[in-house]
Design an enzyme around this catalytic site. Structure first.
Site, PDB file in Angstrom:
ATOM      1  CD  GLU A 199      29.758 -49.443  43.590  1.00 45.83           C
ATOM      2  OE1 GLU A 199      29.930 -50.404  44.256  1.00 45.83           O
ATOM      3  OE2 GLU A 199      30.149 -49.718  42.338  1.00 45.83           O
ATOM      4  CB  CYS A 255      32.062 -51.161  51.615  1.00 40.12           C
ATOM      5  SG  CYS A 255      33.282 -51.205  50.135  1.00 40.12           S
TER       6      CYS A 255
HETATM    7  P1  NAD Z   1      27.197 -41.795  54.171  1.00 40.02           P
HETATM    8  O1  NAD Z   1      26.135 -42.260  53.420  1.00 40.02           O
HETATM    9  O2  NAD Z   1      26.886 -41.315  55.467  1.00 40.02           O
HETATM   10  O3  NAD Z   1      27.981 -40.649  53.144  1.00 40.02           O
HETATM   11  C1  NAD Z   1      28.437 -40.650  52.007  1.00 40.02           C
HETATM   12  C2  NAD Z   1      28.555 -39.372  51.465  1.00 40.02           C
HETATM   13  O4  NAD Z   1      27.086 -38.859  51.053  1.00 40.02           O
HETATM   14  C3  NAD Z   1      29.055 -38.188  52.211  1.00 40.02           C
HETATM   15  O5  NAD Z   1      30.016 -37.430  51.434  1.00 40.02           O
HETATM   16  C4  NAD Z   1      27.833 -37.554  53.019  1.00 40.02           C
HETATM   17  O6  NAD Z   1      28.272 -36.012  53.017  1.00 40.02           O
HETATM   18  C5  NAD Z   1      27.117 -37.603  51.600  1.00 40.02           C
HETATM   19  N1  NAD Z   1      25.478 -37.192  51.862  1.00 40.02           N
HETATM   20  C6  NAD Z   1      25.126 -37.438  53.083  1.00 40.02           C
HETATM   21  N2  NAD Z   1      23.795 -37.065  52.921  1.00 40.02           N
HETATM   22  C7  NAD Z   1      23.478 -36.858  51.436  1.00 40.02           C
HETATM   23  C8  NAD Z   1      22.457 -36.556  50.944  1.00 40.02           C
HETATM   24  N3  NAD Z   1      21.150 -36.325  51.328  1.00 40.02           N
HETATM   25  N4  NAD Z   1      22.535 -36.403  49.266  1.00 40.02           N
HETATM   26  C9  NAD Z   1      23.811 -36.451  48.922  1.00 40.02           C
HETATM   27  N5  NAD Z   1      25.035 -36.768  49.489  1.00 40.02           N
HETATM   28  C10 NAD Z   1      24.779 -36.837  50.949  1.00 40.02           C
HETATM   29  O7  NAD Z   1      28.384 -42.908  54.401  1.00 40.02           O
HETATM   30  P2  NAD Z   1      29.758 -42.813  54.865  1.00 40.02           P
HETATM   31  O8  NAD Z   1      29.531 -43.036  56.503  1.00 40.02           O
HETATM   32  O9  NAD Z   1      30.593 -41.713  54.425  1.00 40.02           O
HETATM   33  O10 NAD Z   1      30.259 -44.262  54.543  1.00 40.02           O
HETATM   34  C11 NAD Z   1      30.350 -45.527  55.063  1.00 40.02           C
HETATM   35  C12 NAD Z   1      29.280 -46.349  54.282  1.00 40.02           C
HETATM   36  O11 NAD Z   1      29.948 -46.413  53.067  1.00 40.02           O
HETATM   37  C13 NAD Z   1      29.029 -47.709  54.636  1.00 40.02           C
HETATM   38  O12 NAD Z   1      27.966 -48.218  54.439  1.00 40.02           O
HETATM   39  C14 NAD Z   1      30.019 -48.388  53.574  1.00 40.02           C
HETATM   40  O13 NAD Z   1      29.648 -49.953  53.471  1.00 40.02           O
HETATM   41  C15 NAD Z   1      29.831 -47.629  52.495  1.00 40.02           C
HETATM   42  N6  NAD Z   1      30.990 -47.889  51.259  1.00 40.02           N
HETATM   43  C16 NAD Z   1      30.531 -48.487  50.349  1.00 40.02           C
HETATM   44  C17 NAD Z   1      31.424 -48.850  49.195  1.00 40.02           C
HETATM   45  C18 NAD Z   1      31.034 -49.606  47.959  1.00 40.02           C
HETATM   46  O14 NAD Z   1      32.066 -49.756  47.045  1.00 40.02           O
HETATM   47  N7  NAD Z   1      30.094 -50.297  47.845  1.00 40.02           N
HETATM   48  C19 NAD Z   1      32.781 -48.306  49.388  1.00 40.02           C
HETATM   49  C20 NAD Z   1      33.113 -47.680  50.743  1.00 40.02           C
HETATM   50  C21 NAD Z   1      31.999 -47.390  51.600  1.00 40.02           C
END
Ligand code: NAD
Length: 485
Positions: free
Chosen positions: A234, A268
């Site tokens: 997502e 998002c």
């Molecule tokens: P992010 O991608 O920076 O981090 C998300 C999670 O992934 C965090 O817990 C982070 O610690 C972890 N992470 C980071 N590097 C990783 C790796 N290499 N392997 C595994 N996990 C890792 O995103 P964010 O800044 O926390 O959230 C914002 C983003 O999320 C925006 O792009 C938003 O659109 C998206 N979002 C999508 C939805 C949806 O349902 N489509 C919902 C909410 C947010």
């Protein structure tokens, strides 16, 4: 912050909300091992036992509602009212997943077909085992709940890695589950930064549910590919709202403003672009500008927009606004974002479609409104980005037609983001927004594997034998011509 712990800092005042361990690969693997043992017990509870445990968890969250609201506000900076709204939606999903898992996933008979009339055929959905859930910070309750509730209801144990910006909320959710009597290791939490999430992907989980940015989603998928671990992604969005010439302009403006600026634009499925028919653009933009100018951002309790949760996102917002203006876009409300994480809402109009403000996820309190000569042009422009999460259409006559043509997994007609609050509807996107679905029956099946079973009831024409006679082949020949010719 030391090498082995990290602090969760409030974007409101910089205070330390909590200090949490940075868990490494060994600790994550040990947690997954414990979850695997607990998964047996959780699965053995059956649909009704799990429903009781999930209902008890839901009631516990409600009993401590104010505590959770305060924690969400402290870690994300969002207004308390928005935190309450997010929790309400999460509770609705938790209730739905718990009460619908049996109907969606239980074993049922299917018609075996004319060729296999001597077989009884059944289909059921079994849990994967242990599901790793990796969450973002923007909706720290609602977003992970779309995976946690559905994965647990389907009979899996979960290991949750909350965002490093909202670990306290993640730990709190798990504490509530245990306090309500849920088996401690069936819902485990690991804390840390990105590498902890990466370790979870490699810790032997049976499925990973990732919510976050597209770039991280690709890294998660690459890590999971090493062990052929299935994933649901997502990711981000660049959602558009279309305003047709016959739309209710007041309602459309209200929706655009909420869709763009609520949660300071860190949604998002937030609205980042509007395509409005030229026939009504003037009146629409005036109304949006009026509503936008009324909003105030700040860290106090009365501010409608909080600060950005992740201060460095402000650089992205600034860059997108500067790019839009440099390409001839008009700043209708607000100016170039000031330094700091508190950004007053920004309304841009007539922005070049090639600018980053139109093409990339901004994730801040900005809205681009561009005018179009027809709704065909609106669809073409709305669909011209790599993202395909959701969207919104305001039209009296053509709502459904336009909704069908808008690229993405979800569309709201004459409203914004309504689909996310309907638990029976699946949630997810296409393209750079990811794949797979949470929520609804599809969301339950996302966390289960289909298991097909046939049972021979009596011997009919046995085709799968080395002793098949030429006479049987002649019958097969007649069946082919009769049934499929
Ligand atoms: P992010 O991608 O920076 O981090 C998300 C999670 O992934 C965090 O817990 C982070 O610690 C972890 N992470 C980071 N590097 C990783 C790796 N290499 N392997 C595994 N996990 C890792 O995103 P964010 O800044 O926390 O959230 C914002 C983003 O999320 C925006 O792009 C938003 O659109 C998206 N979002 C999508 C939805 C949806 O349902 N489509 C919902 C909410 C947010």
């Amino acid at each position: 912050m030391t090498a082995t712990t990290f602090d969760s800092l409030s974007p409101l005042d910089g205070r330390v909300v909590g200090t949490f361990p940075v868990q490494g690969a060994d600790e994550v693997a040990a947690t997954v091992d414990r979850a695997r043992r607990a998964a047996e017990e959780w699965r053995a509870l059956g649909f009704s036992g799990r429903r009781r445990a999930l209902d008890a968890w839901r009631r516990d969250i409600v009993a401590h509602l104010d505590e959770l609201i305060a924690l969400v506000r402290a870690e994300t900076g969002k207004p308390a009212g928005d935190a309450r709204l997010e929790i309400m939606l999460a509770l609705d999903h938790l209730a739905w997943a718990a009460s619908h898992a049996r109907r969606v996933l239980r074993r049922r008979s299917v018609f075996p077909g004319l060729l296999m009339l001597n077989q009884s055929a059944t289909l059921g959905y079994l849990p994967y085992g242990v599901v790793g859930v990796i969450g973002p910070w923007n909706y720290p309750v609602f977003t992970p709940m779309g995976s946690l509730a559905y994965a647990l209801a389907a009979g899996n144990a979960v290991v949750f890695k909350p965002s490093e910006y909202t670990p306290a909320v993640g730990v709190w959710l798990r504490e509530a589950f245990v306090r309500a009597g849920g088996p401690a290791d069936a819902f485990a939490v690991v804390t840390g930064l990105g590498p902890t999430g990466a370790a979870l992907c490699r810790a032997g989980v049976d499925k990973v549910a990732f919510t976050g940015s597209t770039a991280t989603g690709k890294a998660v998928m690459a890590a999971c590919a090493e062990s052929l671990t299935p994933v649901v992604i997502e990711a981000g969005g660049k959602d558009a709202l279309l305003v047709d010439e016959d739309a209710d302009l007041d309602a459309a403006a209200e929706a655009a403003v909420w869709g763009a600026y609520s949660n300071a634009g860190q949604t998002c499925i937030g609205i980042e672009r509007v395509y409005v028919h030229t026939a009504v653009a003037g009146r629409f933009v005036d109304r949006v500008a009026e509503l936008t100018a009324d909003l105030r951002a700040g860290v106090d309790d009365a501010a409608r927009l909080g600060p950005l949760t992740m201060a460095r996102q402000a650089d992205v917002v600034r860059a997108h606004v500067a790019d839009a203006v440099a390409a001839g876009g008009h700043l209708r409300v607000g100016g170039l974002p000031p330094e700091g994480a508190v950004i007053p809402p920004i309304l841009l109009t007539d922005v070049d479609e090639r600018s980053t403000a139109v093409r990339e996820e901004t994730f801040g309190p900005t809205l681009v409104v561009n005018r179009v000569a027809s709704m065909d042009e609106a669809i073409r422009r709305a669909n011209a980005v790599r993202y395909g999460l959701s969207g919104s259409v305001f039209s009296r006559r053509r709502g459904k037609e336009l909704a069908m043509r808008l690229r993405g997994g979800m569309v709201a007609i004459n409203a914004v983001i309504a689909f996310a609050a309907v638990p029976a509807l699946p949630f997810g996107g296409v393209g750079d927004s990811g794949f797979g679905r949470i929520h609804g029956a599809d969301g339950l099946r996302e966390f289960a594997t289909a298991k097909a079973i046939t049972r021979q009831r009596f011997r009919l024409l046995t085709l799968t034998t080395m002793r098949r006679r030429p006479g049987v082949d002649r019958i097969v020949d007649r069946i082919i011509r009769a049934l499929y010719g």
